[in-house]
Write a protein that holds these residues in place. Structure first.
Motif, PDB file in Angstrom:
ATOM      1  N   UNK A   1       0.832  -1.201   0.000  1.00 35.93           N
ATOM      2  CA  UNK A   1       0.000   0.000   0.000  1.00 35.93           C
ATOM      3  C   UNK A   1       0.872   1.260   0.000  1.00 35.93           C
ATOM      4  N   UNK A   2       0.551   2.198  -0.904  1.00 32.83           N
ATOM      5  CA  UNK A   2       1.198   3.513  -0.909  1.00 32.83           C
ATOM      6  C   UNK A   2       0.589   4.359   0.199  1.00 32.83           C
ATOM      7  N   UNK A   3       1.443   4.887   1.094  1.00 34.44           N
ATOM      8  CA  UNK A   3       0.915   5.679   2.207  1.00 34.44           C
ATOM      9  C   UNK A   3       1.348   7.144   2.165  1.00 34.44           C
ATOM     10  N   UNK A   4       2.087   7.552   1.132  1.00 36.19           N
ATOM     11  CA  UNK A   4       2.435   8.958   0.937  1.00 36.19           C
ATOM     12  C   UNK A   4       2.877   9.155  -0.507  1.00 36.19           C
ATOM     13  N   UNK A   5       2.601  10.343  -1.031  1.00 38.19           N
ATOM     14  CA  UNK A   5       2.971  10.705  -2.406  1.00 38.19           C
ATOM     15  C   UNK A   5       3.705  12.035  -2.371  1.00 38.19           C
ATOM     16  N   UNK A   6       4.818  12.113  -3.092  1.00 37.69           N
ATOM     17  CA  UNK A   6       5.548  13.364  -3.268  1.00 37.69           C
ATOM     18  C   UNK A   6       5.290  13.853  -4.691  1.00 37.69           C
ATOM     19  N   UNK A   7       4.762  15.063  -4.816  1.00 37.23           N
ATOM     20  CA  UNK A   7       4.544  15.692  -6.112  1.00 37.23           C
ATOM     21  C   UNK A   7       5.704  16.650  -6.361  1.00 37.23           C
ATOM     22  N   UNK A   8       6.633  16.254  -7.233  1.00 32.96           N
ATOM     23  CA  UNK A   8       7.836  17.052  -7.492  1.00 32.96           C
ATOM     24  C   UNK A   8       7.724  17.865  -8.770  1.00 32.96           C
ATOM     25  N   UNK A   9       6.506  18.128  -9.234  1.00 32.11           N
ATOM     26  CA  UNK A   9       6.318  18.958 -10.415  1.00 32.11           C
ATOM     27  C   UNK A   9       6.967  20.319 -10.195  1.00 32.11           C
ATOM     28  N   UNK A  10       7.762  20.760 -11.153  1.00 32.37           N
ATOM     29  CA  UNK A  10       8.425  22.044 -11.039  1.00 32.37           C
ATOM     30  C   UNK A  10       9.726  22.016 -10.278  1.00 32.37           C
ATOM     31  N   UNK A  11      10.132  20.841  -9.791  1.00 35.89           N
ATOM     32  CA  UNK A  11      11.405  20.773  -9.064  1.00 35.89           C
ATOM     33  C   UNK A  11      12.548  21.257  -9.946  1.00 35.89           C
TER      34      UNK A  11
END
Length: 272
Positions: A219-229
């Motif tokens: 199960x995925x329990x966290x997501x990092x959105x690195x758009x624009x990094x």
């Protein structure tokens, strides 16, 4: 992984000084995102702490920081290498190529050895950590994408699907697997991996997302959105986000294939 970019360029070593960009008050890129459903998986953005140069001709497939050395595995047929980098400057301390026919993939440090996957060649290469020189090859059933060590008796491999495969770190003999889900649905195209504590971090290919996975359940329990990094004005020639190396605590190094920089970031996810 499939070849994902323009025609190959020969990697070159980095011999450039540290470029440190401190972001006041831990600014995010962009600010942390709230989820509409309080019970949904939290989505956060990386907080940029600084940068170090990255070889823009390195087709990054694996990244791991250990004992003051940043190890990087690169891909592409005829150009795949294992490199030892200075983590403060990005300079290449040493490098060892894979055989010309191999397409290099993920890496992980296991004691005084380093395993390096190949994409569709059906083998993994065991290397001496001190010299980076190859010691032997072992068979791997299926594609190799990402690799990390999650426990003394287990390494984890991704193959571009929604499955994480478990292996014995001594010889990469298979020991099990788990299917990965996000909000109850299969999550495929899992790419470069980093094992931290009792969780596995994975880049999701062709996206700016990194997910944190419980390998006991998938199960995925966290997501990092690195758009624009990596800002748009610095993306010329760059490929996808790919490369996660744990520094300490909630600090990580993030980079991508053919990126000109490696970012030191904080990932403000809830505790596992």
């Amino acid at each position: 992984m499939p070849v994902r970019s323009a025609p190959a360029r020969r990697p070159a070593g980095l011999l450039v000084p540290l470029v440190l960009v401190l972001v006041a008050c831990g600014a995010t890129v962009p600010a942390q995102r709230a989820t509409a459903d309080p019970g949904a998986v939290p989505v956060v953005a990386p907080q940029v702490l600084g940068e170090i140069p990255h070889d823009p001709e390195a087709f990054t497939q694996g990244l791991e920081l250990r004992d003051g050395t940043l190890y990087e595995g690169t891909g592409r047929v005829g150009e795949s290498e294992l490199r030892a980098l200075d983590p403060d400057t990005g300079a290449v301390r040493s490098a060892s190529p894979l055989p010309e026919a191999y397409f290099g993939e993920g890496i992980t440090v296991v004691g005084d050895r380093i395993w390096q996957l190949t994409w569709t060649d059906g083998v993994a290469v065991e290397r001496d950590r001190a010299t980076l020189e190859p010691l032997r090859e072992v068979a791997v059933d299926g594609e190799g994408w990402g690799l990390c060590q999650s426990a003394p008796d287990r390494v984890v491999r991704s193959d571009g699907t929604d499955t994480l495969h478990f292996h014995d770190p001594a010889d990469l003999a298979p020991t099990g697997s788990v299917a990965v889900t996000l909000d109850g649905s299969p999550l495929g195209e899992l790419n470069e991996l980093e094992c931290v504590g009792n969780r596995v971090w994975a880049n999701v290919w062709k996206t700016d997302r990194i997910v944190r996975i419980d390998p006991a359940t998938g199960v995925v329990d966290a997501v990092v959105d690195a758009a624009g990094l990596l800002p748009a004005d610095r993306r010329a020639g760059a490929d996808v986000l790919n490369g996660i190396a744990h520094v300490s605590g909630d600090e990580y190094l993030l980079t991508g294939k053919l990126w000109p920089t490696t970012f030191r970031v904080r990932l403000p996810v809830p505790a596992a």
